[in-house]
Design a protein around this motif. Structure first.
Motif, PDB file in Angstrom:
ATOM      1  N   ASP A 109       0.826  -1.211   0.000  1.00  0.00           N
ATOM      2  CA  ASP A 109       0.000   0.000   0.000  1.00  0.00           C
ATOM      3  C   ASP A 109       0.859   1.260   0.000  1.00  0.00           C
ATOM      4  O   ASP A 109       0.491   2.275  -0.605  1.00  0.00           O
ATOM      5  CB  ASP A 109      -0.915  -0.006   1.225  1.00  0.00           C
ATOM      6  N   ARG A 110       1.994   1.212   0.686  1.00  0.00           N
ATOM      7  CA  ARG A 110       2.901   2.368   0.691  1.00  0.00           C
ATOM      8  C   ARG A 110       3.459   2.593  -0.712  1.00  0.00           C
ATOM      9  O   ARG A 110       3.474   3.739  -1.210  1.00  0.00           O
ATOM     10  CB  ARG A 110       4.041   2.136   1.692  1.00  0.00           C
ATOM     11  N   HIS A 111       3.915   1.530  -1.358  1.00  0.00           N
ATOM     12  CA  HIS A 111       4.509   1.670  -2.692  1.00  0.00           C
ATOM     13  C   HIS A 111       3.475   2.109  -3.729  1.00  0.00           C
ATOM     14  O   HIS A 111       3.792   2.873  -4.647  1.00  0.00           O
ATOM     15  CB  HIS A 111       5.148   0.357  -3.127  1.00  0.00           C
ATOM     16  N   ALA A 121      -1.556   4.146   0.810  1.00  0.00           N
ATOM     17  CA  ALA A 121      -1.369   4.593   2.196  1.00  0.00           C
ATOM     18  C   ALA A 121      -0.182   5.552   2.235  1.00  0.00           C
ATOM     19  O   ALA A 121       0.907   5.208   2.715  1.00  0.00           O
ATOM     20  CB  ALA A 121      -1.139   3.402   3.124  1.00  0.00           C
ATOM     21  N   PRO A 122      -0.341   6.758   1.721  1.00  0.00           N
ATOM     22  CA  PRO A 122       0.788   7.694   1.567  1.00  0.00           C
ATOM     23  C   PRO A 122       1.365   8.182   2.885  1.00  0.00           C
ATOM     24  O   PRO A 122       2.466   8.752   2.896  1.00  0.00           O
ATOM     25  CB  PRO A 122       0.174   8.854   0.775  1.00  0.00           C
ATOM     26  N   LEU A 163       2.361   6.259   5.252  1.00  0.00           N
ATOM     27  CA  LEU A 163       3.316   5.279   5.763  1.00  0.00           C
ATOM     28  C   LEU A 163       4.721   5.584   5.268  1.00  0.00           C
ATOM     29  O   LEU A 163       4.929   6.001   4.128  1.00  0.00           O
ATOM     30  CB  LEU A 163       2.929   3.872   5.306  1.00  0.00           C
ATOM     31  N   GLU A 164       5.705   5.341   6.130  1.00  0.00           N
ATOM     32  CA  GLU A 164       7.119   5.388   5.767  1.00  0.00           C
ATOM     33  C   GLU A 164       7.691   3.967   5.882  1.00  0.00           C
ATOM     34  O   GLU A 164       7.020   3.064   6.404  1.00  0.00           O
ATOM     35  CB  GLU A 164       7.861   6.373   6.664  1.00  0.00           C
ATOM     36  N   THR A 217       8.830  -0.455   9.705  1.00  0.00           N
ATOM     37  CA  THR A 217       7.634  -0.961  10.387  1.00  0.00           C
ATOM     38  C   THR A 217       7.949  -2.282  11.078  1.00  0.00           C
ATOM     39  O   THR A 217       8.780  -3.062  10.594  1.00  0.00           O
ATOM     40  CB  THR A 217       6.473  -1.180   9.394  1.00  0.00           C
ATOM     41  N   THR A 276       4.623   1.602  13.121  1.00  0.00           N
ATOM     42  CA  THR A 276       4.999   2.004  11.770  1.00  0.00           C
ATOM     43  C   THR A 276       5.495   3.445  11.736  1.00  0.00           C
ATOM     44  O   THR A 276       4.883   4.346  12.331  1.00  0.00           O
ATOM     45  CB  THR A 276       3.835   1.845  10.777  1.00  0.00           C
ATOM     46  N   HIS A 325       5.783   6.958  10.197  1.00  0.00           N
ATOM     47  CA  HIS A 325       4.663   7.647   9.554  1.00  0.00           C
ATOM     48  C   HIS A 325       5.063   9.064   9.145  1.00  0.00           C
ATOM     49  O   HIS A 325       6.078   9.611   9.584  1.00  0.00           O
ATOM     50  CB  HIS A 325       3.462   7.703  10.510  1.00  0.00           C
TER      51      HIS A 325
END
Length: 404
Positions: free
Chosen positions: A163-165, A169-170, A172-173, A176, A199, A201
């Motif tokens: 989801d981050r990639h 889910a922008p 997220l960093e 985690t 996580t 963030h």
């Protein structure tokens, strides 16, 4: 085994500093195996704020000669590989950025004394790259025959990374961690009693509506990953329990290759011999023998010979034949453990489980390792050349050997 108990396993994401180090080390393994399938590689990585350091011993055609001279262009390829790995993970932060980090390459030639003991010569077969003990494990808790606590911990983080990639889910960093505690009855998981997710963030996602959004998102991922019957109002969630997690990755904590060996294997559900996998070519039995023991264990459970099994192999440096083979089905076997040991030893295609035979049977001299270095080396789909130790193509051989 106890009939009722709680058990917990953790996982860490591709952006965890130790996993960044593992992925860099295995990216170097893949690079060198591409150049020479017989290359000898022991590559350790240190990551910290704006710095990546490589150290270790290597040998291979088109890579480095015995005097330590690099082949033309290879040093540049090494640095490009390191930066590309960090970029793929997603680090473009002030404290750790793929483009601006400092890089040190301290790889040097393999010890001649190690080489003479390990290499095949004359009538001597290739010996083990080191002494040690290696364990494999499988159980029927999940379709992939892995411990459920670890399987779910991995899958939570894999979903969050995807989801981050993708941009779903922008906030997220990359850095985690997850942890899953399950209640077991009669050896089967019946309830998730606690879920922990910490996580890294984006700014501001530790307060107000943004924090609520992040926590709701994590609970949604957990609900998608775990079977619905395991979750209830009694499930306890700890999502970013420290409150804030903006500074993460190698900027927040130094990372080293081989520091997440329980995450890499069975989440504490089985013994571990102590040797790490990442950064090592497949002549190192720390890696290859751990893969073959997982392969054997998975096939034993898939064959219906046990519901749970632990396998140990032991080696001496420079010696090709394993010193011991141990099988323990923890009282779940349909035949005696000694019969399973004899069956394994009697299967010709396994070649006596020598280092060369393991590499040949599992086709390990290929650049397949960077993909192993996050979310576990085991319980992954055997796709093409990747994760061949997850295949269940030894089932009929085991059944035939037992019946003989």
């Amino acid at each position: 085994m106890r009939s009722s108990y709680l058990f917990t396993s953790e996982s860490v994401s591709e952006g965890h500093p130790d996993k960044v180090a593992d992925q860099i080390s295995d990216a170097i393994v893949d690079l060198f195996l591409t150049k020479d399938p017989e290359a000898r590689i022991a590559c350790e990585t240190l990551t910290t704020t704006q710095l990546v350091v490589l150290a270790g011993e290597i040998r291979g055609k088109g890579i480095m000669d015995e005097a330590g001279n690099w082949a033309p262009g290879v040093q540049e390829e090494v640095e490009q590989t390191v930066r590309a790995t960090v970029k793929r993970i997603g680090y473009e932060q002030d404290g750790f950025h793929w483009e601006t980090l400092r890089f040190e390459n301290n790889l040097h030639p393999q010890s001649a004394h190690i080489a003479q003991g390990v290499d095949a010569s004359g009538n001597k077969d290739e010996g083990a790259g080191d002494q040690g003990i290696m364990f494999g494990f499988a159980c029927d808790e999940t379709p992939d025959l892995m411990p459920a606590t670890l399987d779910y911990s991995h899958k939570i983080l894999e979903r969050m990374a995807a989801d981050r990639h993708s941009g779903a889910a922008p906030f997220l960093e990359p850095d985690t961690k997850s942890q899953v505690t399950l209640k077991f009855e009669n050896g089967k998981p019946v309830a998730a009693t606690a879920i922990v997710v910490s996580t890294q963030h984006g700014k501001g996602y530790d307060q107000g509506d943004n924090e609520a959004e992040l926590k709701a998102y994590v609970k949604g991922v957990v609900a998608d990953v775990l079977p619905a019957e395991l979750l209830s109002d009694a499930t306890e969630y700890h999502i970013n329990p420290t409150g804030s997690f903006e500074i993460g990755g190698p900027d927040g904590d130094a990372g080293l290759t081989g520091r997440k060996i329980i995450v890499d294997t069975y989440g504490g559900a089985a013994p571990h011999g102590g040797g790490a996998f990442s950064g090592k070519d497949p002549t190192k039995v720390d890696r290859s023998a751990a893969y073959i023991t997982r392969y054997l264990a998975k096939n034993i459970v898939a064959a219906g010979l046990a519901k749970r099994v632990t396998i140990q192999l032991a080696y001496a440096i420079g010696v090709s034949k394993p010193l011991s083979l141990y099988v323990d089905t923890h009282g779940t076997g349909t035949v005696g453990d000694d019969r399973i040991e004899a069956a394994i030893q009697g299967i010709d295609k396994l070649g006596g489980l020598t280092p060369r035979a393991i590499r040949t049977h599992l086709s390990l001299n290929k650049p397949i390792y960077q993909r192993t270095a996050a979310y576990g080396h085991f319980g992954r789909k055997a796709e093409g050349d990747f994760f061949p130790w997850e295949k269940t193509d030894l089932v009929e051989d085991l059944k035939a050997a037992i019946a003989a």
